[in-house]
Design an enzyme around this catalytic site. Structure first.
Site, PDB file in Angstrom:
ATOM      1  N   SER A 257       0.798  -1.224   0.000  1.00 50.23           N
ATOM      2  CA  SER A 257       0.000   0.000   0.000  1.00 50.23           C
ATOM      3  C   SER A 257       0.832   1.275   0.000  1.00 50.23           C
ATOM      4  O   SER A 257       0.320   2.348  -0.319  1.00 50.23           O
ATOM      5  CB  SER A 257      -0.947   0.009   1.207  1.00 50.23           C
ATOM      6  OG  SER A 257      -0.228  -0.170   2.420  1.00 50.23           O
TER       7      SER A 257
ATOM      8  N   ASP B 128      -2.174   8.680   7.532  1.00 52.73           N
ATOM      9  CA  ASP B 128      -3.172   7.849   8.197  1.00 52.73           C
ATOM     10  C   ASP B 128      -2.463   6.952   9.217  1.00 52.73           C
ATOM     11  O   ASP B 128      -1.279   7.164   9.491  1.00 52.73           O
ATOM     12  CB  ASP B 128      -3.988   7.061   7.154  1.00 52.73           C
ATOM     13  CG  ASP B 128      -3.172   6.007   6.406  1.00 52.73           C
ATOM     14  OD1 ASP B 128      -2.021   5.732   6.807  1.00 52.73           O
ATOM     15  OD2 ASP B 128      -3.684   5.442   5.419  1.00 52.73           O
TER      16      ASP B 128
ATOM     17  N   HIS C 164       0.497   5.077   6.810  1.00 53.24           N
ATOM     18  CA  HIS C 164       1.220   5.553   5.631  1.00 53.24           C
ATOM     19  C   HIS C 164       1.684   6.995   5.764  1.00 53.24           C
ATOM     20  O   HIS C 164       0.989   7.824   6.355  1.00 53.24           O
ATOM     21  CB  HIS C 164       0.317   5.441   4.393  1.00 53.24           C
ATOM     22  CG  HIS C 164      -0.265   4.087   4.203  1.00 53.24           C
ATOM     23  ND1 HIS C 164      -1.545   3.763   4.628  1.00 53.24           N
ATOM     24  CD2 HIS C 164       0.251   2.959   3.665  1.00 53.24           C
ATOM     25  CE1 HIS C 164      -1.786   2.491   4.343  1.00 53.24           C
ATOM     26  NE2 HIS C 164      -0.710   1.979   3.762  1.00 53.24           N
TER      27      HIS C 164
END
EC number: 3.1.1.-
Length: 387
Positions: A55, A352, A355
């Site tokens: 991600s 977040d 990340h």
């Protein structure tokens, strides 16, 4: 601010189920947008950027999967200029490190997600992104998210792309383009710890039967095979990032109820054990595979520097998520429409619970592009492009 280690490993299953429940309740319907870089860099530009990983560099592949790991909902992408602020599936407020590196190296467009319907024809020539939120080196990694693309699958997908390049350019030109004018970027490994070996409930059997050294050994053997497969498909210029300080992300700090200047010791120790052995593997591959260049990116130290000395780089926080909810550091519930959102997004190291923000990504990317051997070796990415 000095960061001290904590031996805390209190991970509550209740927190874990809360995260899963919230992810299930999110219904995102915004389609990915914005491929263009509008790059004005002259000459010597990168041909193609082939991006593999998780991600941290996913550009929207998970939009096309039935998965709990998605970022195609607001306010994700709020600062992504190419889409006008529309969410694209990137797990940050703007560009990923992969985006920034490609842009700086002169790529005509951002690498297109492999699963996107328009990933065909000449759109492939700027590169393809295979990365997937929740993906890992090991096939079992990330199964809590139901679906994700592990590294083995990502390499399989590149095999498909490789055949498409033969059709587009002819076999000889395709081989030259991939070997000499393209960079293969691999950002993977964090999920193998966070969402596999260290994950509560799912990891009990693995941790009982495998020591950390054994698990890391399995990771590196799988990675060796994956990198070798890419080499056999004519990849020659590689950059592989090590695992960052995963014990310092807002999620880990929140669920373990740590003080602001603490990190989860076990998670960071595992990352460092892996990182030492990863560097040795890349040195070995540089000797064994003729014509290849495997570049080691010391992401761990780059991110730890931002966390430890955040104010030096203009940040106000290196502990709290800009977008998230739950706990002291907004580190429980992922970023989504109901999340609390900070006012100064460029002042937070973390976007977040997991990340980095675009502001942090820019600093990291610039070091990988132009930094010295302490952070990127044996050459930086601007030199790798020109080799």
């Amino acid at each position: 601010m000095a960061t001290r280690a904590s031996t805390s490993s209190r991970v509550s299953p209740a927190f874990t189920f809360l995260v899963i429940f919230f992810l299930l309740s999110l219904t995102a319907s915004v389609e990915a947008a914005g491929r263009g870089v509008n790059n004005d860099k002259k000459g010597g530009g990168l041909g193609a950027s082939f991006i593999f990983g998780d991600s941290l560099v996913d550009a929207g592949n998970n939009n096309y999967l039935s998965t709990l790991s998605r970022a195609n909902m607001k306010p994700n992408g709020i600062d992504f200029k190419a889409s006008g602020g529309t969410p694209t599936g990137r797990f940050t407020n703007g560009r990923t490190i992969g985006d920034i590196v490609g842009e700086e190296l002169g790529s005509a467009n951002y690498a297109i997600p492999f699963l996107a319907p328009d990933a065909k024809g000449k759109a492939l020539l700027a590169g393809v992104n295979y990365a997937s939120g929740g993906g890992g080196i090991m096939n079992a990694t990330g199964r809590i998210f139901v679906n994700r693309l592990g590294m083995d699958v990502q390499v399989d997908f590149f095999n498909t792309t490789r055949k498409q390049f033969d059709d587009l350019l002819g076999k000889e030109k395709a081989k030259d383009y991939i070997a000499k004018k393209s960079i293969f970027s691999i950002t993977i490994g964090a999920n193998d710890f966070l969402n596999n070996y260290l994950f509560p409930l799912l990891s009990v059997g693995t941790r009982f039967t495998q020591t950390p050294d054994d698990f890391i050994g399995d990771m590196l053997e799988h990675l060796r095979d994956q990198l070798t497969r890419l080499y056999q498909l004519d990849a020659r210029k590689f950059v592989i990032g090590n695992v960052g300080p995963i014990g310092c992300i807002p999620y880990q700090k929140t669920i373990n109820q740590l003080d602001e200047n603490e990190c989860v010791d076990l998670a960071n120790k595992l990352a460092n054990q892996y990182n030492v052995r990863l560097k040795s593997l890349l040195e070995e591959l540089n000797k064994k595979l003729p014509g290849a260049m495997f570049v080691h990116a010391n992401v761990y130290d780059l991110v730890m520097e931002l966390i430890t000395n955040y104010d030096k780089y203009g940040f106000k926080s290196a502990t709290k998520a800009c977008c998230g909810n739950g706990g002291q550091y907004a580190g429980i519930i992922p970023c989504g429409p109901t999340s609390s959102l900070c006012e100064e997004r460029d002042k937070y190291v973390f976007w977040d619970p997991y990340h980095p923000s675009e502001a942090a990504n820019v600093i990291i990317a610039k070091q990988l592009l132009y930094g010295d051997v302490k952070v990127i070796s044996p050459v930086n990415l601007s030199k790798l492009r020109d080799m």
